[in-house]
Scaffold this motif. Structure first.
Motif, PDB file in Angstrom:
ATOM      1  N   CYS A 122       0.747  -1.287   0.045  1.00  0.00           N
ATOM      2  CA  CYS A 122      -0.067  -0.086  -0.143  1.00  0.00           C
ATOM      3  C   CYS A 122       0.870   1.170   0.057  1.00  0.00           C
ATOM      4  N   ASP A 123       0.187   2.418  -0.128  1.00  0.00           N
ATOM      5  CA  ASP A 123       0.992   3.647   0.108  1.00  0.00           C
ATOM      6  C   ASP A 123       1.592   3.870   1.397  1.00  0.00           C
ATOM      7  N   LEU A 124       0.596   3.787   2.259  1.00  0.00           N
ATOM      8  CA  LEU A 124       1.151   4.138   3.733  1.00  0.00           C
ATOM      9  C   LEU A 124       0.722   3.328   4.806  1.00  0.00           C
ATOM     10  N   ILE A 125       1.629   3.012   5.768  1.00  0.00           N
ATOM     11  CA  ILE A 125       1.183   2.323   6.824  1.00  0.00           C
ATOM     12  C   ILE A 125       1.267   3.057   7.941  1.00  0.00           C
ATOM     13  N   VAL A 126       0.257   3.212   8.788  1.00  0.00           N
ATOM     14  CA  VAL A 126       0.324   4.049   9.862  1.00  0.00           C
ATOM     15  C   VAL A 126      -0.011   3.127  11.124  1.00  0.00           C
ATOM     16  N   VAL A 127       1.097   3.185  11.917  1.00  0.00           N
ATOM     17  CA  VAL A 127       0.954   2.290  13.343  1.00  0.00           C
ATOM     18  C   VAL A 127       0.667   3.331  14.363  1.00  0.00           C
TER      19      VAL A 127
ATOM     20  N   VAL B 282      -4.175   3.686   2.414  1.00  0.00           N
ATOM     21  CA  VAL B 282      -3.598   3.706   3.627  1.00  0.00           C
ATOM     22  C   VAL B 282      -4.239   2.608   4.536  1.00  0.00           C
ATOM     23  N   VAL B 283      -3.077   1.901   5.195  1.00  0.00           N
ATOM     24  CA  VAL B 283      -3.328   1.019   6.150  1.00  0.00           C
ATOM     25  C   VAL B 283      -3.215   1.556   7.439  1.00  0.00           C
ATOM     26  N   HIS B 284      -4.180   1.402   8.414  1.00  0.00           N
ATOM     27  CA  HIS B 284      -4.014   2.095   9.774  1.00  0.00           C
ATOM     28  C   HIS B 284      -4.128   1.040  10.823  1.00  0.00           C
ATOM     29  N   LEU B 285      -3.101   0.703  11.493  1.00  0.00           N
ATOM     30  CA  LEU B 285      -3.307  -0.485  12.689  1.00  0.00           C
ATOM     31  C   LEU B 285      -2.992   0.302  14.006  1.00  0.00           C
ATOM     32  N   ASP B 286      -3.447  -0.525  14.790  1.00  0.00           N
ATOM     33  CA  ASP B 286      -2.997  -0.230  16.449  1.00  0.00           C
ATOM     34  C   ASP B 286      -3.204  -1.360  17.153  1.00  0.00           C
TER      35      ASP B 286
END
Lengths: 537, 207
Positions: free
Chosen positions: A9-14, A34-38
Motif C-alpha cells: 500500500c502507499d502508507l502504513i500508519v501504526v 492507507v492501512v492504519h493499525l493499532d
C-alpha cells in the motif's frame, strides 16, 4: 481475521493518536491507499477518551496500558517496534467515598429522595461505576482556539461534521495570595465592568492587547523585545498586578521564561478567537478530546483507509538501500512506500519526563460553570503553571451533579507530587468538609511520557509522530501532521473539502409517501412479545 | 433548515462486512443496485427526504465506511443516532451469529438510550438460505427490535424498512424534538460562523 490487509500500500500508519490519524485522513483523501493499525483495542492511543470501566481496565488499575508481546527473532537490519513501552506510568487511583450511602439513615429510598432535594448529592462508589458510560475521561484533554489551526482544518476538510463542541464558558487565574479565582475578562465589556482592576489598569491592558494584535504591522516598535522574554516586555510597559496575571497566565498561556514571540502569537490567537462561537476563545469537544482522532480516522476510512485495531506490529523491514520497505504485523509482511509510527513505538525513542496529569471527580463547580472552564494556577520558581479544566455534565464528561476536573502540568517528579499544591489550593480532599471548596470524590494521577527521537536515524521514509504535549490546544500537532504530509506528498492539497452529503438531498418520488397504517411485513417487537415468544418455544 | 422539514434524523447501519449494508442504503436512497459492488469507498452518509404520516423528514443515513471490516467502528460513529439498522445476510450463518457483538457495541456507544433499532435479514433473493425467518424474528424480539427480511437486489422490503423505522422514531418522544437536540453541542461550519471578524470582536473593538 477473515480478510486480508492490502499489501503493498502507499502508507502504513501504526498507532491511532492524533497526528497519525490526521496524516492518515489527509493521505486517503488524495487517493493514497492507507492501512492504519493499532495494537490497542481502542482508537486514540494516548489521546483516547474512556468510560469509567474502560479507563480502569485500560490503565490497569489492571496494570497495562499497552500489552507486551513476545519478540521473535528478527533480521539484524530490521527495527523492532517497542510495543511494550508504556506511554502512561505512575498511575494512582484513589477513592474519597465509601461504598455505602452516606446519609444519616441507611435506607436507600431515603437516599434517593435526598438526592433530589439537596444540592449536595451523595454518591457511592458502586453508583459511580454503575454510571460508567456516562463518564468520558480524557487522557489528553485539550481545547480548540475558535480561530486556531484545528478548527480551520476541521472546517476546511468538512471533518467538523463528525463532532460537536461546547463553548468554554469561563477563564480564570488563581490568585495565590488571596486564595481565590480571578475571572479573566474576555471582552471589552468584561474589562470595563470588572471590579477587580482600576481604570488605569483597564486602559493599560487594552493597550497591550492592541499592541500584540498589531505586532506584525509595527515590528519596528517591538524590535528591542523580540529576542527577549514576554516578562521583559511586560516589565518595560509597567504591567503589574492582576492585569499581568491575566496576560501571562491566561491570554498568553505563558510563564516566566516564555519568549516574547511565542507569547505574542498566543495573545493574537486568543484575541482573534473571541466572539466566533462564544465569549471565550475556546471550544471543548463534546464527549471528549478522544473524539478528534476518531473523526480523522472516519474520514480516512470513507476514502478507502483500512482500519484494524488489536493488530500487533513487530518490526519495520529495512531494505538494503536503508529505506523501509514494510512492516511485520502479526507475522504478516505488509509492504508500503511510507511508514508512520507513534513516538512511543519508535525503537530509537528515549523516554523523557513528560506531563503530570490528574483527573478528579468533584461534587461541585469551582466556578459556577455549567459548561467548561479553564483555570490557571501559576507556579512560583520558574516552574510551569498547572492548567485545570473543569467540565460539567453538559460536555458529556459525567452525569449531572458531578464535575470532571483535569489537571495538567510539566512533569518534574511524579503526578502526585507535581500537582499536590494546586489540588490542595482549590479542592477539599479530606474529611473536614470545607463548604466553600468542592470535595474530591475520586482521583486518578498519572504521567504521560514524552520521547526524544534522534533525527536522521530512522529510514528516511519512516516518520515518528510525537504524542501529547503540554499545550492547551491541538494546533502544534495539526502543524506537525501537515508538515509530515507535505514532506511525503509535496504539492498535494492538505485535507481539501469533502463534498457535503447534505447538499445532495434525494427527493423521494411521490409514491414514497407512507400510509399511516403499519405496513405488512414489518414485525414490531417488544419485551412482552419476547416472553410470549419464549414460552412458545 | 427548510421550515417544511420536521426534523433531520441520523440513522446508522451496522453489521458484518459483505451483508449488503451499502446496497440497502443505495437501493433506498438512489434506487440503484450493483451486483459487483466493491467494499464501500467514499460513502460517508446519504441524505434523503421522505414523507411519513404527512411530515417531511430528512434522513441522514450513515454507512460504516468499511470500518466494520476488522470490527473497528469508531465509537463516535454511534453518537446522536436516532435509529440503527443491524443487517445480516440470510445466506450467512456467520453474519447472523455475529449480531450479538454488533448489538452489544450499539448498546455501548449509542448515546440516545431510546434509539430505535431494526434488524434486517438481507439477500432473501438468494436460494442458499442459512438463517430462517423465525431465527431472525427471535433475535429481534429478544432485543425489542423491529424486524424485516429484505433484498436490496429485488427491492423487497427496503423502502418499507426505512419508512417503518422513521415512523417509529417519530412516535418516540424525547428522541428527535428540537428541544432535545438543541441541548447538545454546537457544530462548526463556515455557514454558522457567528460573531464578527476578529478586528471588531472582543477586546479590540475599543482601540
Amino acid at each position: 481475521m477473515g480478510e486480508d490487509i492490502p499489501s503493498p500500500c502507499d502508507l502504513i500508519v501504526v498507532g491511532t493518536g492524533l497526528i497519525e490519524s490526521i496524516v492518515a485522513s489527509a493521505s486517503s483523501r488524495i487517493g493514497k491507499q492507507v492501512v492504519h493499525l493499532d495494537h490497542r483495542d481502542f482508537y486514540g492511543s494516548s489521546w483516547a477518551t474512556f468510560s469509567f470501566n474502560s479507563l480502569q481496565n485500560t490503565l490497569g488499575l489492571v496494570d497495562e496500558f499497552t500489552e507486551h508481546t513476545t519478540q521473535s527473532q528478527k533480521e539484524a537490519s530490521d527495527l523492532n517496534i517497542s510495543l511494550n513501552s508504556k506511554a502512561i506510568c505512575n498511575v494512582i487511583e484513589k477513592w474519597f467515598i465509601s461504598d455505602e450511602c452516606k446519609t444519616e439513615n441507611d435506607d436507600s429510598q431515603e437516599c434517593e429522595a435526598s438526592r433530589d432535594k439537596t444540592s449536595r448529592i451523595t454518591w457511592t462508589k458502586s453508583e459511580l461505576l454503575k454510571n460508567s458510560r456516562k463518564f468520558n475521561f480524557d487522557i489528553t484533554p485539550k481545547l480548540l482556539y475558535s480561530r486556531g489551526e484545528m478548527v480551520e482544518v476541521l472546517i476546511n476538510s468538512g471533518i467538523c461534521r463528525y463532532a460537536e463542541f461546547k463553548n468554554v464558558s469561563g477563564i480564570y487565574t488563581f490568585d495565590g495570595a488571596e486564595g481565590c479565582l480571578l475571572p479573566v475578562p474576555c471582552s471589552r465589556a468584561d474589562v470595563f465592568n470588572s471590579k477587580e482592576i482600576t481604570m488605569v489598569e483597564k486602559r493599560l491592558l487594552m493597550k497591550v492587547l492592541a499592541m500584540c494584535v498589531d505586532y506584525e504591522n509595527k515590528s519596528e516598535e517591538f524590535k528591542e523585545y523580540e529576542s527577549g522574554s514576554f516578562d521583559n516586555f511586560l516589565n518595560a510597559h509597567k504591567i503589574q498586578g492582576k492585569i499581568r496575571k491575566y496576560l501571562v497566565d491566561s491570554v498568553a498561556m505563558a510563564n516566566d521564561s516564555t519568549n516574547f514571540k511565542d507569547a505574542v502569537k498566543n495573545v493574537q490567537k486568543f484575541v482573534r478567537s473571541i466572539g466566533r462561537y462564544g465569549n471565550t476563545p475556546f471550544l471543548w469537544t463534546l464527549y471528549g478530546s478522544g473524539e478528534l482522532p476518531q473523526c480523522f480516522c472516519r474520514c480516512s476510512a470513507v476514502f478507502g483507509g483500512i482500519y484494524c485495531l488489536k493488530r500487533n506490529t513487530e518490526n519495520i523491514i529495512v531494505g538494503s538501500d536503508g529505506q523501509a520497505i514494510g512492516i511485520v504485523s502479526d507475522n504478516q509482511n505488509l509492504m508500503a512506500k511510507f511508514i508512520l509510527i507513534e513516538d512511543c513505538l519508535n525503537p530509537l525513542a528515549k523516554i523523557k519526563p513528560g506531563i503530570s496529569r490528574a483527573i478528579l471527580i468533584t461534587d461541585r463547580s469551582l466556578t459556577k460553570n455549567d459548561q467548561a472552564a479553564i483555570i490557571t494556577v501559576p507556579s512560583a520558581n520558574g516552574k510551569d503553571p498547572v492548567r485545570i479544566l473543569e467540565l460539567s455534565a453538559s460536555t458529556m464528561a459525567c452525569p449531572p451533579g458531578l464535575y470532571v476536573v483535569h489537571l495538567i502540568t510539566r512533569q518534574v517528579k511524579t503526578a502526585v507530587e507535581d500537582l499536590r499544591e494546586a489540588i490542595n489550593a482549590v479542592f477539599c480532599s479530606s474529611e473536614e468538609e470545607a463548604l466553600d471548596k468542592p470535595n474530591i470524590i475520586w482521583s486518578l494521577h498519572f504521567n504521560i511520557n514524552e520521547y526524544d527521537c534522534p533525527e536522521g536515524k530512522l529510514p528516511p521514509n519512516v516518520y515518528s509522530c510525537p504524542g501529547p504535549d503540554l499545550f492547551i490546544d491541538f494546533d502544534d500537532h495539526v502543524i506537525k501532521a501537515r508538515n509530515i504530509f507535505q514532506s511525503m506528498y509535496p504539492g498535494e492539497d492538505f485535507l481539501p473539502k469533502v463534498p457535503d452529503p447534505e447538499d445532495v438531498v434525494l427527493e423521494g418520488p411521490s409514491e414514497d409517501i407512507v400510509q399511516e397504517r403499519p405496513l405488512e411485513g414489518i414485525v414490531e417487537t417488544s419485551p412482552e412479545d419476547q416472553e410470549s415468544g419464549e414460552t412458545r418455544q | 433548515m427548510d421550515p417544511s422539514v420536521l426534523t433531520t434524523l441520523k440513522i446508522l447501519i451496522t453489521g458484518e462486512s459483505g451483508v449488503g449494508k451499502s446496497s440497502l442504503l443505495l437501493r433506498f436512497t438512489d434506487d440503484t443496485f450493483d451486483n459487483e459492488q466493491a467494499a464501500t469507498i467514499g460513502v460517508d452518509f446519504k441524505v434523503k427526504l421522505i414523507n411519513v404520516d404527512g411530515n417531511n423528514v430528512k434522513l441522514a443515513i450513515w454507512d460504516t465506511a468499511g470500518q466494520e471490516r476488522f470490527r473497528t467502528l469508531t465509537p463516535s460513529y454511534y453518537r446522536n443516532a436516532q435509529g440503527a439498522i443491524l443487517v445480516y445476510d440470510v445466506c450467512s450463518r456467520q453474519s447472523f451469529s455475529r449480531l450479538d457483538a454488533w448489538f452489544d457495541e450499539l448498546e455501548t456507544y449509542a448515546t440516545n438510550t431510546n434509539i430505535v433499532k431494526m434488524l434486517i435479514g438481507n439477500k432473501i433473493d438468494k436460494d442458499r438460505r442459512e438463517v430462517s425467518r423465525e431465527e431472525g424474528l427471535k433475535f429481534a424480539k429478544k432485543h425489542s427490535m423491529l424486524f424485516i427480511e429484505a433484498s436490496a437486489k429485488t427491492k423487497d422490503g427496503v423502502q418499507m424498512a426505512f419508512e417503518e423505522l422513521v415512523q417509529k422514531i417519530i412516535q418516540t418522544p424525547g428522541l428527535w424534538e428540537a428541544d432535545v437536540t438543541s441541548q447538545r453541542g454546537l457544530s462548526l461550519s463556515d455557514r454558522t460562523q457567528a460573531g464578527q471578524p476578529w478586528s471588531c470582536s472582543g477586546y479590540c473593538s475599543m482601540v
